[in-house]
Write an enzyme that holds these catalytic residues in place. Structure first.
Site, PDB file in Angstrom:
ATOM      1  N   CYS A 297      18.219  -5.736  -2.927  1.00  0.00           N
ATOM      2  CA  CYS A 297      17.293  -6.605  -2.327  1.00  0.00           C
ATOM      3  C   CYS A 297      18.305  -7.616  -1.838  1.00  0.00           C
ATOM      4  O   CYS A 297      18.258  -8.341  -0.869  1.00  0.00           O
ATOM      5  CB  CYS A 297      16.182  -7.159  -2.993  1.00  0.00           C
ATOM      6  SG  CYS A 297      14.813  -6.058  -3.442  1.00  0.00           S
TER       7      CYS A 297
ATOM      8  N   ARG B 106       9.716  -0.466  -0.289  1.00  0.00           N
ATOM      9  CA  ARG B 106      10.486  -1.328   0.499  1.00  0.00           C
ATOM     10  C   ARG B 106      10.031  -0.849   1.813  1.00  0.00           C
ATOM     11  O   ARG B 106      10.598   0.038   2.511  1.00  0.00           O
ATOM     12  CB  ARG B 106      11.897  -0.646   0.099  1.00  0.00           C
ATOM     13  CG  ARG B 106      13.092  -1.716   0.691  1.00  0.00           C
ATOM     14  CD  ARG B 106      14.445  -1.381   0.596  1.00  0.00           C
ATOM     15  NE  ARG B 106      14.598  -1.044  -0.947  1.00  0.00           N
ATOM     16  CZ  ARG B 106      15.044  -2.163  -1.594  1.00  0.00           C
ATOM     17  NH1 ARG B 106      15.176  -3.309  -1.258  1.00  0.00           N
ATOM     18  NH2 ARG B 106      15.177  -2.096  -2.845  1.00  0.00           N
TER      19      ARG B 106
END
Length: 219
Positions: free
Chosen positions: A56, A133
């Site tokens: 991330c 995601r």
């Protein structure tokens, strides 16, 4: 928070391309934000599993570095995670100090998973979004035009996000199609003419349904 009616509608089969993105109002790193306030321009809404995670962090550095490219395309970015607002703040400070880049697009908090569940980013029975995601490409009318979903251990491609956005904007300019691996400046395809006369009069076997239709604008 998210519209309860929209949440109920979305919690069944999940959102699909062509659906109106459920509206919500929530705290973010840039203050209170409402999804519908972005009507009139493109918006990419994407979830990340958690703050202070390696993949991330690389994504946010990459997206912040390309923020001007999205802005040039009149597209805003908005991120979502289950972490609290103050966790977001601490993470962004770490990114700034470590990579010398400031993440200025909003990151919204979703500790109760209400937004994530409404968007199908997490399953109804899940207690966290650590495996999700997901990215939603939302057009100026608030309609979901494309979606991607990656596992937690594979990061997104910023160039592919930009290419997808370019392709969506290009096909909106006329009745055209974006072929595989299309990039701005390359040939687009014409919509097939569903007529038997066209099929029989075409010079080549594929000319009636695979025809160039000009080139998309360069970004």
């Amino acid at each position: 928070m998210i519209d309860p009616k929209a949440q109920r509608e979305a919690s069944g089969a999940g959102l699909r391309i062509g659906d109106v993105a459920p509206d919500f109002s929530v705290r973010s790193t840039v203050g209170q934000v409402r999804l519908s306030d972005y009507r009139g321009r493109w918006l990419i809404l994407f979830s990340h599993p958690a703050d202070f995670t390696p993949v991330c962090t690389t994504e946010f550095v990459a997206l912040a570095s390309s923020a001007d490219k999205f802005e040039k395309r009149d597209c805003a970015l908005m991120a979502l995670a289950v972490d609290s607002l103050f966790s977001h703040f601490a993470w962004l400070r770490m990114i700034r100090d470590r990579y010398d880049i400031e993440v200025r697009f909003p990151i919204v908090e979703d500790p109760t998973l209400v937004i994530g569940r409404a968007y199908g980013m997490v399953a109804p029975q899940d207690n966290d979004s650590a495996t999700v995601r997901t990215t939603f490409f939302i057009d100026p009318q608030g309609v979901i035009r494309a979606m991607t979903c990656y596992p937690a251990n594979v990061g997104r491609s910023t160039p592919e996000m930009l290419r997808t956005l370019d392709a969506l904007q290009a096909v909106d300019e006329g009745p055209v199609l974006a072929p595989a691996n299309w990039a701005p400046g390359e040939a687009l395809l014409a919509q097939p003419d569903a007529s038997l006369d066209t099929v029989f009069s075409a010079k080549g076997q594929t000319d009636w349904f695979i025809r160039e239709a000009g080139r998309g604008s360069r970004k």
